[in-house]
Scaffold this motif. Structure first.
Motif, mmCIF file in Angstrom:
data_model
loop_
_atom_site.group_PDB
_atom_site.id
_atom_site.type_symbol
_atom_site.label_atom_id
_atom_site.label_comp_id
_atom_site.label_asym_id
_atom_site.label_seq_id
_atom_site.Cartn_x
_atom_site.Cartn_y
_atom_site.Cartn_z
ATOM 1 N N THR A 141 -20.192 48.619 -47.572
ATOM 2 C CA THR A 141 -20.599 49.980 -47.960
ATOM 3 C C THR A 141 -21.983 50.323 -47.400
ATOM 4 O OG1 THR A 141 -21.517 49.226 -50.051
ATOM 5 C CG2 THR A 141 -19.230 49.948 -50.073
ATOM 6 N N GLU A 142 -22.147 51.600 -47.095
ATOM 7 C CA GLU A 142 -23.424 52.047 -46.517
ATOM 8 C C GLU A 142 -24.248 52.866 -47.494
ATOM 9 O OE1 GLU A 142 -22.171 53.932 -42.921
ATOM 10 O OE2 GLU A 142 -21.437 52.022 -42.130
ATOM 11 N N HIS A 143 -23.625 53.301 -48.545
ATOM 12 C CA HIS A 143 -24.351 54.083 -49.563
ATOM 13 C C HIS A 143 -23.554 54.043 -50.859
ATOM 14 C CE1 HIS A 143 -21.331 57.245 -48.871
ATOM 15 N NE2 HIS A 143 -21.463 56.940 -47.590
ATOM 16 N N ALA A 144 -24.194 54.427 -51.970
ATOM 17 C CA ALA A 144 -23.485 54.504 -53.253
ATOM 18 C C ALA A 144 -22.348 55.518 -53.109
ATOM 19 C CB ALA A 144 -24.465 54.917 -54.344
ATOM 20 N N GLY A 169 -21.287 47.631 -61.375
ATOM 21 C CA GLY A 169 -21.418 48.983 -60.838
ATOM 22 C C GLY A 169 -20.466 49.179 -59.665
ATOM 23 N N GLU A 173 -17.188 51.712 -59.363
ATOM 24 C CA GLU A 173 -16.900 52.629 -58.246
ATOM 25 C C GLU A 173 -15.457 52.508 -57.783
ATOM 26 O OE1 GLU A 173 -18.578 53.073 -54.389
ATOM 27 O OE2 GLU A 173 -20.582 53.079 -55.238
HETATM 28 N N1 LIG Z 1 -24.571 50.283 -49.534
HETATM 29 C C1 LIG Z 1 -25.040 50.678 -50.714
HETATM 30 N N2 LIG Z 1 -26.311 51.137 -50.842
HETATM 31 C C2 LIG Z 1 -26.799 51.511 -52.039
HETATM 32 N N3 LIG Z 1 -26.094 51.464 -53.196
HETATM 33 C C3 LIG Z 1 -24.832 51.004 -53.132
HETATM 34 C C4 LIG Z 1 -24.247 50.588 -51.899
HETATM 35 N N4 LIG Z 1 -22.981 50.171 -52.143
HETATM 36 C C5 LIG Z 1 -22.790 50.328 -53.465
HETATM 37 N N5 LIG Z 1 -23.885 50.826 -54.069
HETATM 38 C C6 LIG Z 1 -24.122 51.119 -55.510
HETATM 39 O O1 LIG Z 1 -24.928 50.085 -56.062
HETATM 40 C C7 LIG Z 1 -24.727 50.062 -57.472
HETATM 41 C C8 LIG Z 1 -25.006 48.701 -58.054
HETATM 42 O O2 LIG Z 1 -24.247 47.752 -57.429
HETATM 43 P P1 LIG Z 1 -23.657 46.439 -58.101
HETATM 44 O O3 LIG Z 1 -22.944 46.733 -59.344
HETATM 45 O O4 LIG Z 1 -22.877 45.751 -57.029
HETATM 46 O O5 LIG Z 1 -24.937 45.540 -58.405
HETATM 47 P P2 LIG Z 1 -25.864 45.349 -59.676
HETATM 48 O O6 LIG Z 1 -26.172 46.670 -60.288
HETATM 49 O O7 LIG Z 1 -26.994 44.503 -59.225
HETATM 50 O O8 LIG Z 1 -24.996 44.470 -60.663
HETATM 51 P P3 LIG Z 1 -24.386 44.754 -62.148
HETATM 52 O O9 LIG Z 1 -23.662 46.058 -62.012
HETATM 53 O O10 LIG Z 1 -23.485 43.575 -62.386
HETATM 54 O O11 LIG Z 1 -25.544 44.817 -63.100
HETATM 55 C C9 LIG Z 1 -23.297 50.511 -57.659
HETATM 56 O O12 LIG Z 1 -23.242 51.452 -58.701
HETATM 57 C C10 LIG Z 1 -22.878 51.136 -56.332
HETATM 58 O O13 LIG Z 1 -22.468 52.484 -56.499
#
Ligand SMILES: Nc1ncnc2c1ncn2[C@@H]1O[C@H](COP(=O)(O)OP(=O)(O)OP(=O)(O)O)[C@@H](O)[C@H]1O
Ligand SMILES: CCCCCCCCCCCCC/C=C/[C@@H](O)[C@H](CO)NC(=O)CCCCC
Ligand SMILES: [Ca+2]
Length: 515
Positions: A141-144, A169, A173
């Motif tokens: 992924t490149e962004h949320a 998170g 998604e």
């Molecule tokens: N390439 C990206 N750049 C920035 N944000 C992203 C990207 N890919 C996904 N995300 C967003 O990052 C958010 C957090 O990611 P993730 O849940 O994997 O990690 P975390 O927050 O560290 O772990 P947890 O959710 O277990 O506490 C997600 O809500 C997702 O939408």
């Protein structure tokens, strides 16, 4: 049918003496023809007599604390035809395992948790998928919201499952993408809080690489990428309840783990500013939020979950093949057959509670995670069509700390006069602030208060709203309407297995015998 591989007639190379080997076919990962390597082992006179033929069986080896590993055993014999027959028979048996995925769509969040998602997938997971002949389309992924948006565009029906590499998170998604896509394709309006949602049969696999990894831990028993990859390969299936969250007939979010207002909402809001700290941000914000000791006034209305026999105070937990979840599955199948619609909750009674709360936690599953190995509601069920609603009323800091400590030990978290727990199928929450604003929008005087209660500046009574923490993401609205959708989606998991091995590698039943 679970076939058992019993290789007695053929010799096995292992670090021990020749032995019988029992492996259920359902736990074989792959069977490969093997070049017999003479250096592998000194097999004495056999080596001098004839050319040897061999095949290797890669299988799941269950270690302690629900951890799975990939192990291998190589079998050899002088009869090439016999060796080929074995290889062929085993491959045919593996082909008959219809629940195994052949094609997966993989989303990797490179920035989740400790930013190790890509490395974890490439080094630990991809080689196992390739061994099991699973083909993959991988999207880094490149962004949320990249994964979520992508799921509305791709042909999802050509995949046997979607894998997310990241934390809760990232899972959220992918879940929103899949459930949203299913509703869109079926013409269901997600904004209707009473809509009967279409179940999503495309399973999701979670490769944990996040900060909390609560959903993985609560459905597998451990956050371990290799264990999760193996559950995907063997084609496990665990149905999961999903709550829909609405505000005034507008869809906000789905939730599978924690919907938390007050303590867990405030932690999340504070921690979002400190993402750069990685998983540590929760410890920092947790400590800060504990010290602030804010409580919030509001009203909760809920409908008890009468369809399920369990209670949040049960001593038994939801485990693989859970009877209570099976009963809910049967009820769901009957309802769908009879009405084509789930039963309306309209005519049933609502219970109403007003109060001052330090935390309001609604959990669809135990919410066990490495920080809290039993979770926030240890007896909650993964797939019973209910959520446990936990109300922590205003109490002293010391009492709240006693409550929090019980998240981490074996003591009963609900055995406090200031904690109530209810098993519910739906609930609504309105904060006092929004009630007041709605009843007297012209009363601008009320809006002039600072952040804290004017009458009691030091009382920690917060007249601003808290934020809802919805599976680790904040919601914009404090007034919400929540409804549990029984078994709306499925995971590549099997729930937590009962008979796990302890630290020393003994099974629980053998310890019981010793005792
Ligand atoms: N390439 C990206 N750049 C920035 N944000 C992203 C990207 N890919 C996904 N995300 C967003 O990052 C958010 C957090 O990611 P993730 O849940 O994997 O990690 P975390 O927050 O560290 O772990 P947890 O959710 O277990 O506490 C997600 O809500 C997702 O939408
Ligand atoms: C003195 C000892 C006190 C120790 C108390 C520890 C309590 C830990 C309980 C953890 C409960 C996690 C519930 C799961 C929530 C997830 O949907 C969400 C997304 O990943 N994580 C958080 O909100 C992150 C929440 C992190 C909270 C710390
Ligand atoms: Ca549940």
């Amino acid at each position: 049918m679970d076939y058992v591989l019993w290789l007695k007639t053929i010799q096995k190379i292992s670090s021990y003496a020749l032995e019988n080997c029992f492996v259920p076919i359902s736990e074989i990962i792959a069977v490969e023809e093997t070049e017999f390597n003479k250096k592998q082992r000194n097999i004495g006179r056999w080596q001098k007599m004839a050319k040897l033929h061999a095949f290797t069986v890669h299988y799941v080896k269950k270690a302690r604390n629900h951890r799975w590993r990939c192990s291998a055993a190589t079998f050899w014999c002088v009869d090439e035809h016999l060796c080929n027959q074995w290889t062929q028979a085993l491959k045919e048996l593996l082909e008959m395992q219809k629940s195994r995925p052949k094609q997966l769509l993989v989303y990797i969040n490179p920035f989740g948790g400790k930013r190790q998602g890509k490395r974890i997938y490439e080094q630990k997971v991809a080689p196992l998928f390739s061994l099991a002949s699973i083909s993959t389309d991988v999207v880094v992924t490149e962004h949320a919201n990249h994964a979520k948006d992508n799921l509305f565009e791709v042909n999802i029906y050509k995949y046997d499952g979607v894998v997310c590499v990241g934390g809760d998170g990232m899972f959220s998604e992918v879940m929103h993408g899949l459930i949203g896509r299913m509703q869109k394709d079926s013409g269901i309006d997600q904004n209707n809080p009473k809509a009967s949602l279409v179940q999503c049969n495309i399973r999701i696999g979670i490769i944990p690489a996040g900060s909390t990894d609560c959903i993985c831990y609560s459905t597998v028993g451990i956050s371990d990428p290799v264990t999760s990859a193996l559950h995907i390969i063997v084609g496990d299936c665990q149905p999961l309840d999903v709550s829909s969250v609405h505000h005034n007939d507008t869809f906000l979010k789905y939730s599978v783990s924690l919907l938390g207002y007050g303590f867990y909402g405030d932690i999340l809001k504070d921690s979002e500013k400190k993402r750069w700290m990685g998983p540590m941000r929760y410890d920092y914000s947790g400590f800060k939020t504990f010290l602030s000791h804010h409580y919030y006034e509001g009203t909760i209305a809920y409908q008890p979950a009468k369809h399920t026999h369990g209670s949040p105070r049960d001593k038994v937990s939801c485990r693989t093949g859970c009877y209570i979840c099976k009963q809910s599955e049967k009820q769901l199948a009957e309802q769908n057959k009879e009405h084509g619609l789930k039963k309306e909750e309209g005519e049933e009674e609502w219970k109403v509670i007003k109060g001052k709360f330090l935390a309001i936690n609604a959990v669809n599953m135990s919410c066990a995670c490495p920080r809290s190995p039993k979770g926030l509601s240890p007896a909650a069920h993964l797939a019973d069509g209910s959520a446990d609603l936990i109300l922590v009323r205003k109490c002293s800091r010391f009492d709240f700390l006693r409550y929090l400590v019980r998240h981490t030990n074996q003591d009963d978290q609900f055995d406090f006069p200031f904690v109530d727990v209810y098993r519910v199928k739906c609930f609504q929450f309105t904060s006092k602030l929004s009630e007041d604003n709605e009843s007297n929008v012209m009363d601008v005087g009320k809006k002039r208060f600072g952040q804290f209660c004017r009458d009691h500046p030091a009382c920690c009574c917060n007249i601003v709203n808290s934020t809802w923490n919805c599976d680790g993401e904040t919601l914009d609205s404090s007034a919400i309407e929540v409804r549990v959708h029984c078994q709306l989606m499925k995971l590549f998991a099997r729930g937590i297995e009962e008979d796990c091995k302890d630290e020393a590698g003994h099974s629980q039943s053998s310890i019981e015998q010793l005792l």
